[in-house]
Design a protein around this motif. Sequence first.
Motif, PDB file in Angstrom:
ATOM      1  N   GLU A 170       0.841  -1.194   0.000  1.00  0.00           N
ATOM      2  CA  GLU A 170       0.000   0.000   0.000  1.00  0.00           C
ATOM      3  C   GLU A 170       0.878   1.246   0.000  1.00  0.00           C
ATOM      4  O   GLU A 170       1.832   1.353   0.772  1.00  0.00           O
ATOM      5  N   ARG A 218       0.815   5.678  -0.273  1.00  0.00           N
ATOM      6  CA  ARG A 218       0.082   6.948  -0.287  1.00  0.00           C
ATOM      7  C   ARG A 218       0.651   7.807  -1.410  1.00  0.00           C
ATOM      8  O   ARG A 218       1.854   8.037  -1.468  1.00  0.00           O
ATOM      9  N   CYS A 236      -4.298  11.546  -4.108  1.00  0.00           N
ATOM     10  CA  CYS A 236      -5.220  10.419  -3.932  1.00  0.00           C
ATOM     11  C   CYS A 236      -5.679  10.380  -2.483  1.00  0.00           C
ATOM     12  O   CYS A 236      -4.841  10.370  -1.565  1.00  0.00           O
ATOM     13  N   PRO A 237      -6.989  10.363  -2.217  1.00  0.00           N
ATOM     14  CA  PRO A 237      -7.493  10.485  -0.842  1.00  0.00           C
ATOM     15  C   PRO A 237      -7.199   9.287   0.048  1.00  0.00           C
ATOM     16  O   PRO A 237      -7.143   9.417   1.268  1.00  0.00           O
ATOM     17  N   THR A 238      -7.006   8.099  -0.552  1.00  0.00           N
ATOM     18  CA  THR A 238      -6.780   6.890   0.256  1.00  0.00           C
ATOM     19  C   THR A 238      -5.549   6.152  -0.244  1.00  0.00           C
ATOM     20  O   THR A 238      -5.135   6.323  -1.403  1.00  0.00           O
ATOM     21  N   PRO A 239      -4.948   5.302   0.606  1.00  0.00           N
ATOM     22  CA  PRO A 239      -3.807   4.499   0.147  1.00  0.00           C
ATOM     23  C   PRO A 239      -4.209   3.592  -1.017  1.00  0.00           C
ATOM     24  O   PRO A 239      -5.355   3.143  -1.108  1.00  0.00           O
ATOM     25  N   GLU A 293     -10.940   1.365  -8.232  1.00  0.00           N
ATOM     26  CA  GLU A 293     -11.849   0.654  -7.331  1.00  0.00           C
ATOM     27  C   GLU A 293     -13.257   0.591  -7.908  1.00  0.00           C
ATOM     28  O   GLU A 293     -13.960  -0.414  -7.763  1.00  0.00           O
TER      29      GLU A 293
END
Length: 1004
Positions: A242, A244, A248-251, A380
């Motif tokens: 993972e 960051r 990008c708001p999430t990993p 996603e």
Amino acid sequence: MDLPFPGGTVKPNRSVCGRSRRLWRLDLQGRASHLQNPLKPGVLKRYYCMKSLQNLVKRKMFLGLCLLLTAHDMLRLPGTRGGCERASSNQNTRSSFCIGGTRGCYCPRHRMRGDQVLWVPGSDHAGIATQAVVEKQLWKEQGVRRHELSREDFLRVVWQWKEAKGGEIYEQLRALGASLDWDRECFTMDAGSSVAVTEAFVRLYNAGLLYRNCQLVNWSCALRSAISDIEVESRSLPGRTELRLPGCPTPVSFGLLVFVAFPVDGEADAEVIVGTTRPETLPGDVAVAIHPEDSRYTHLHGRQLRHPLTGHLLPLITDTAVQPHMGTGAVKVTPAHSPADAEMGARHGLSPLSVIAEDGTMTSLCGDWLQGLHRFVAREKIMSALRERGLFRGLQEHPMVLPICSRSGDVVEYLLKSQWFVRCREMGDRAAKAVESGALELSPSFHQKSWQHWFAHIGDWCVSRQLWWGHQIPAYLVIGEHVKDDREDCWVVARSEAEAREVAAELTGRPGAELTLERDPDVLDTWFSSALFPFSALGWPQETPDLARFYPLSLLETGSDLLLFWVGRMVMLGTQLTGQLPFSRVLLHSMVRDRQGRKMSKSLGNVLDPRDIISGVELQVLQEKLRDGNLDPAELAIAAAAQKKDFPHGIPECGTDALRFALCSHGALGGDLHLSVSEVLSCRHFCNKIWNALRFILNALGENFVPQPAEHISPSSPMDTWMLSRLALAAQECERGFLTRELSLVTHTLHHFWLHDLCDVYLEAVKPVLSHIPRPSEPPQVLFSCADVGLRLLAPLMPFLAEELWQRLPPRVGSPPPPSVSVAPYPSACSLEHWRQPEIEQHFSKVQDAVQVLRALRATYQLTKARPRVLLQSSEPGEQGLFQAFLEPLGTLGHCGAVGLLPPDAAAPSGWAQAPLSDTIQVYMELQGLVDPQTQLPLLAARRHKLQKQFDGLMARTPSEGEAETRRQRRLSSLRLELSKLDQAASHLQQLMNESPSPRSCEL
């Protein structure tokens, strides 16, 4: 009487250093006036360092007739028209100078050899890196983005930042003792360099080697610019990882292989499963490819598949580039976002679909449901859609290499962009042939393989950068016009807008005044201007005297990481634009890493400012520097913790000379250089040793000492003969080290000469001799020669220490001394050859072996103050004479009393400790009356018990393999030897207890 020489007047000056002696002081611009003060115990002070450098710069000691550029450094070498020394990786405006390389060591030596040397300080503008730093600073301090300013306003801010930070590099170079001509500073954005860049671009375009086209480029979405290959960091991932990422708001998870089903058109249950690590590019797929000989898919040749997201028909193509044993053997083809797929698409006539925009969001071609989403957020959403449609076939961990932008930390995208490209095939072939033919030498030679492979597979070089800081591309779009007989945009390349109108008028057939021209807003890759440095800094494209005299150069020195991206491009453009190779030899040195082997990085907190090592710094100050930087909070926390772990008490003051010596001691060849502060601190202790040695020598010379010319010194004593032979050997080895570019050989030679030959051996051996009455005349001459020659040998590596101490030596009679050790003659091996006595050195090496045996015996029997008598006995008559000449220094160095020779047929003295020196030589040391056996035996037993315990512990360990086992066996051998010595000592002591005291039976 005043002795004239350039820059001032030499006058005798008296002071006291132990005994009263004569010092020499240069008034006005000559030798520093503080030389009238005696040397004090301790290390060379910073005051002396700065005074020495200021004095040399003030007197223009670094002016010459040859250029040494940079970071792009040139040096005139004997027997050549010119030369180039590249001493470290590019300096640029974006950050502090990174310690490394052998900067400033070759130049002083050539200057001392009488070569005219000029080292010009220069730096490149580091387009992407500088702009990224300034943009982060603008946002951090003012909350302003670049595009909220006009281009002119933003460039004004960058120039202000450059003026504030660019000088910091030069201050670091000054602190490092770099002998540059500061009046001739170069910068790649200067007017002269800008003219050269424009001229080069125009000439390459006119030669058909520069063109504009829509091709895949490395793209940083965070920077919104194309980036060079060297700015792409290939990060290996073992599996699911993972990360960051900026914007990008999430990993985001990487290292996963996603399996997607592509239904076969016309067959309800048939499908082809494709594995991909990039499901976000599925909207850009235009085909699925299989290997033509893969039997699993032979029955599907010529069929079509349904796109899992859009339902559009896609061809199932066959291509030998597909690896059938990887994944499922079927791959999706996305020509707009993969270099390999672009090549495959071109072979099969597939049209690319660009589905990722410049800012990393999805384009309108993806449909409303994805348009505008961050590409990894869209990933996603695509995965969820596949599950809903029943076309998701699972995922598994998959090792992969992820391209990361080293400037922003974002994942590099491959985007189709209309950019300017340099055709490299023809120029690359010439560069490869230059190495193959020997016209261009790469050292170490193992780099030739990388060179040939890179040029054999070289692609065209994208030189466009979507930045504001840099050389704006001299190309103009003619608005509303097209090239004759073509529908493509009409672009013209010219040195000015006026020239562009003339060219455009000829292309379009319309008057130039009626045309509307718009200059390309992009700038050129920084490497483009850097590749011109060897000749642009000499005045090219004008035919200047410097260019005619010094080009081509002879040697380029640089970091091995820049071999292809900088050296290769210099060779290509230099050969194309000047018709000659820019240099004939390239020396590639190691990368400097921290003591853990990590690359120095601000985000890791392991970057070392050389000034902090030189002057010392507290941990609090180091942490404040981190906070004042542009690290984000997460990076800052990691960097601060790492810094606190590495330097819990800050960095101690080490000095310039110690840092230079430590860097050079690793040499230029081989693997990476792992630098530790403790290593530099050790070199500072070496500086202290030299300082104190000179205090002793200056005191020993006396008030009326007059140095003799080296050719007149012919020592009669074996000890003096040995010392001068070692001095001549040191000069020979230093010369060999510089000629072969092995600075580690030079540092090793000097360290051994000063620390061992001079300080540990000769100075200790000569102390009793200097107290003889009458005092012999030869040892002071030998001491002076060692100091004079030794400091001149040391000067290229330790300029401050050598300058301070050499200036204090009494001058030779008959001619004024050079104003500085930096222009004093560098000792040559041939001039000292008459001192070489290899046979004497070979004899004395046996004496030194005897000294070690005597010291070991003293340690074994705890003889701390006593000076026992010693006897040497040899079964070979010829060896007796070998020791006869060195009996006095043998006793002095072995901390013993009188030393004598025992006849070969004489019996061993009773009660004396015995140790073998060789198969034919025995050493005997008197013990009776000097050692109390009843006291020493229990102590020996305790030491033996401790060593036996260590031995048993090592024996009990399970044997391992490799280096660890080698170390274990080596330690076991050492312990066996120590135990044997203790057993022998205990036997001797027991014999002393059992025997009654008797008169000494051996007369010396």
